[in-house]
Design a protein around this motif. Structure first.
Motif, PDB file in Angstrom:
ATOM      1  N   MET A   1       0.855  -1.164   0.000  1.00 40.92           N
ATOM      2  CA  MET A   1       0.000   0.000   0.000  1.00 40.92           C
ATOM      3  C   MET A   1       0.902   1.229   0.000  1.00 40.92           C
ATOM      4  SD  MET A   1      -3.153   0.970   2.551  1.00 40.92           S
ATOM      5  CE  MET A   1      -2.399   0.077   3.878  1.00 40.92           C
ATOM      6  N   PRO A   2       0.636   2.141  -0.904  1.00 42.54           N
ATOM      7  CA  PRO A   2       1.498   3.325  -0.949  1.00 42.54           C
ATOM      8  C   PRO A   2       1.361   4.160   0.321  1.00 42.54           C
ATOM      9  CG  PRO A   2      -0.281   3.487  -2.577  1.00 42.54           C
ATOM     10  CD  PRO A   2      -0.394   2.154  -1.918  1.00 42.54           C
ATOM     11  N   ALA A   3       2.453   4.760   0.730  1.00 43.68           N
ATOM     12  CA  ALA A   3       2.450   5.638   1.906  1.00 43.68           C
ATOM     13  C   ALA A   3       2.028   7.038   1.478  1.00 43.68           C
ATOM     14  CB  ALA A   3       3.823   5.656   2.561  1.00 43.68           C
ATOM     15  N   ALA A   4       0.863   7.109   0.826  1.00 45.60           N
ATOM     16  CA  ALA A   4       0.358   8.377   0.300  1.00 45.60           C
ATOM     17  C   ALA A   4      -0.478   9.085   1.353  1.00 45.60           C
ATOM     18  CB  ALA A   4      -0.485   8.112  -0.943  1.00 45.60           C
ATOM     19  N   ASN A   5      -0.492  10.408   1.269  1.00 45.61           N
ATOM     20  CA  ASN A   5      -1.318  11.214   2.160  1.00 45.61           C
ATOM     21  C   ASN A   5      -2.645  11.532   1.496  1.00 45.61           C
ATOM     22  OD1 ASN A   5       0.561  11.407   4.263  1.00 45.61           O
ATOM     23  ND2 ASN A   5       1.497  13.220   3.384  1.00 45.61           N
ATOM     24  N   ASP A  10     -11.738  18.849   6.791  1.00 43.97           N
ATOM     25  CA  ASP A  10     -11.248  19.676   7.897  1.00 43.97           C
ATOM     26  C   ASP A  10      -9.731  19.863   7.872  1.00 43.97           C
ATOM     27  OD1 ASP A  10     -13.831  19.989   8.942  1.00 43.97           O
ATOM     28  OD2 ASP A  10     -13.667  18.109  10.062  1.00 43.97           O
ATOM     29  N   GLY A  11      -9.068  19.242   6.897  1.00 42.16           N
ATOM     30  CA  GLY A  11      -7.621  19.379   6.781  1.00 42.16           C
ATOM     31  C   GLY A  11      -6.822  18.313   7.509  1.00 42.16           C
ATOM     32  N   ARG A  12      -7.508  17.367   8.159  1.00 52.10           N
ATOM     33  CA  ARG A  12      -6.774  16.255   8.786  1.00 52.10           C
ATOM     34  C   ARG A  12      -6.131  15.424   7.694  1.00 52.10           C
ATOM     35  NH1 ARG A  12      -9.751  12.205  11.878  1.00 52.10           N
ATOM     36  NH2 ARG A  12     -11.256  12.416  10.189  1.00 52.10           N
ATOM     37  N   VAL A  13      -4.922  14.952   7.941  1.00 51.42           N
ATOM     38  CA  VAL A  13      -4.181  14.164   6.958  1.00 51.42           C
ATOM     39  C   VAL A  13      -4.026  12.741   7.474  1.00 51.42           C
ATOM     40  CG1 VAL A  13      -1.968  13.914   5.768  1.00 51.42           C
ATOM     41  CG2 VAL A  13      -2.974  16.182   6.073  1.00 51.42           C
ATOM     42  N   LEU A  14      -4.217  11.794   6.568  1.00 50.71           N
ATOM     43  CA  LEU A  14      -4.013  10.387   6.871  1.00 50.71           C
ATOM     44  C   LEU A  14      -2.955   9.865   5.920  1.00 50.71           C
ATOM     45  CD1 LEU A  14      -4.836   7.642   8.193  1.00 50.71           C
ATOM     46  CD2 LEU A  14      -6.529   7.435   6.342  1.00 50.71           C
ATOM     47  N   ASN A  15      -1.868   9.333   6.475  1.00 49.80           N
ATOM     48  CA  ASN A  15      -0.871   8.661   5.656  1.00 49.80           C
ATOM     49  C   ASN A  15      -1.260   7.189   5.616  1.00 49.80           C
ATOM     50  OD1 ASN A  15       1.662   6.969   5.254  1.00 49.80           O
ATOM     51  ND2 ASN A  15       2.296   8.997   4.575  1.00 49.80           N
ATOM     52  N   LEU A  16      -1.560   6.683   4.432  1.00 47.68           N
ATOM     53  CA  LEU A  16      -2.034   5.307   4.310  1.00 47.68           C
ATOM     54  C   LEU A  16      -1.018   4.291   4.818  1.00 47.68           C
ATOM     55  CD1 LEU A  16      -3.816   5.591   0.864  1.00 47.68           C
ATOM     56  CD2 LEU A  16      -4.848   5.620   3.136  1.00 47.68           C
ATOM     57  N   GLY A  17       0.246   4.627   4.742  1.00 48.47           N
ATOM     58  CA  GLY A  17       1.282   3.741   5.254  1.00 48.47           C
ATOM     59  C   GLY A  17       1.161   3.503   6.752  1.00 48.47           C
ATOM     60  N   MET A  63     -11.738  16.466  -8.339  1.00 51.69           N
ATOM     61  CA  MET A  63     -10.777  17.573  -8.387  1.00 51.69           C
ATOM     62  C   MET A  63     -11.244  18.783  -7.587  1.00 51.69           C
ATOM     63  SD  MET A  63      -9.592  17.036 -12.363  1.00 51.69           S
ATOM     64  CE  MET A  63      -9.007  18.669 -12.549  1.00 51.69           C
ATOM     65  N   GLN A  64     -12.550  18.904  -7.339  1.00 51.98           N
ATOM     66  CA  GLN A  64     -13.077  20.016  -6.546  1.00 51.98           C
ATOM     67  C   GLN A  64     -13.009  19.743  -5.051  1.00 51.98           C
ATOM     68  OE1 GLN A  64     -14.785  18.297  -8.828  1.00 51.98           O
ATOM     69  NE2 GLN A  64     -15.379  19.653 -10.500  1.00 51.98           N
ATOM     70  N   GLY A  65     -12.542  18.577  -4.645  1.00 54.12           N
ATOM     71  CA  GLY A  65     -12.334  18.242  -3.238  1.00 54.12           C
ATOM     72  C   GLY A  65     -13.565  18.402  -2.375  1.00 54.12           C
ATOM     73  N   TRP A  84     -12.332  11.039   2.956  1.00 57.09           N
ATOM     74  CA  TRP A  84     -10.948  11.281   2.540  1.00 57.09           C
ATOM     75  C   TRP A  84     -10.924  11.711   1.084  1.00 57.09           C
ATOM     76  CZ3 TRP A  84      -8.197  11.965   6.558  1.00 57.09           C
ATOM     77  CH2 TRP A  84      -8.405  11.224   7.717  1.00 57.09           C
ATOM     78  N   MET A  85      -9.969  12.582   0.769  1.00 58.64           N
ATOM     79  CA  MET A  85      -9.891  13.147  -0.584  1.00 58.64           C
ATOM     80  C   MET A  85      -8.454  13.132  -1.099  1.00 58.64           C
ATOM     81  SD  MET A  85     -12.237  16.526   0.111  1.00 58.64           S
ATOM     82  CE  MET A  85     -11.072  17.082   1.348  1.00 58.64           C
ATOM     83  N   ASP A  86      -8.361  13.028  -2.410  1.00 53.38           N
ATOM     84  CA  ASP A  86      -7.095  13.079  -3.131  1.00 53.38           C
ATOM     85  C   ASP A  86      -7.351  13.818  -4.449  1.00 53.38           C
ATOM     86  OD1 ASP A  86      -4.474  12.495  -4.100  1.00 53.38           O
ATOM     87  OD2 ASP A  86      -5.213  10.664  -5.041  1.00 53.38           O
ATOM     88  N   PRO A  87      -7.617  15.141  -4.369  1.00 50.63           N
ATOM     89  CA  PRO A  87      -8.038  15.880  -5.561  1.00 50.63           C
ATOM     90  C   PRO A  87      -6.996  15.937  -6.677  1.00 50.63           C
ATOM     91  CG  PRO A  87      -7.671  17.387  -3.730  1.00 50.63           C
ATOM     92  CD  PRO A  87      -7.559  15.996  -3.181  1.00 50.63           C
TER      93      PRO A  87
END
Length: 137
Positions: A1-5, A10-17, A63-65, A84-87
């Protein structure tokens, strides 16, 4: 699984790794994708069925998140899914998505064990067998 954010509205970030140790069902979707929209309630139910044993992570590729994702989640009333979003579609490129929806099952070590592209019946025995095998390790 990629260690992508990925991020939520709300701006919280989740690193999948950081999810290693628990099997993860990662779903790439978009609000404009009819099969994706159809699957979301089924994925929410699946998350409830496997609560504590499987993490279901749905990541919007809109793309509009938040502009699109927040109203969609408000209307859907999902009990267990998070918005979760990845725009910029970095995650889609990292896992070789390309088709919406793309769903990948990772075992607790973060290794891909199963993948489906396009619409899928999340109530099927096939998916439960794959998830049960990933949980068993």
């Amino acid at each position: 699984m990629p260690a992508a954010n990925v991020a939520d509205p709300d701006g919280r970030v989740l690193n999948l790794g950081s999810l290693r140790g628990t099997p993860v069902l990662l779903n790439l979707w978009a609000t404009w994708c009819a099969p994706c929209v159809k699957e979301m309630p089924l994925l929410d139910a699946l998350a409830g069925e496997y609560d504590g044993r499987l993490r279901v992570v749905t990541v919007s590729q809109d793309m509009q998140g938040a502009e699109k994702v927040e109203p969609f989640f408000a209307q859907g009333g999902f009990a267990r899914l998070e918005p979760w979003m990845d725009p910029e579609n970095n995650l889609g490129f990292a896992i070789g998505g390309g088709v919406m929806p793309t769903t990948v099952l990772y075992d607790g070590d973060g290794k891909e064990v199963w993948r489906v592209q396009g619409e899928f019946d999340w109530e099927s025995e096939e998916v439960r067998a794959a998830i049960d095998a990933a949980i068993a390790g």
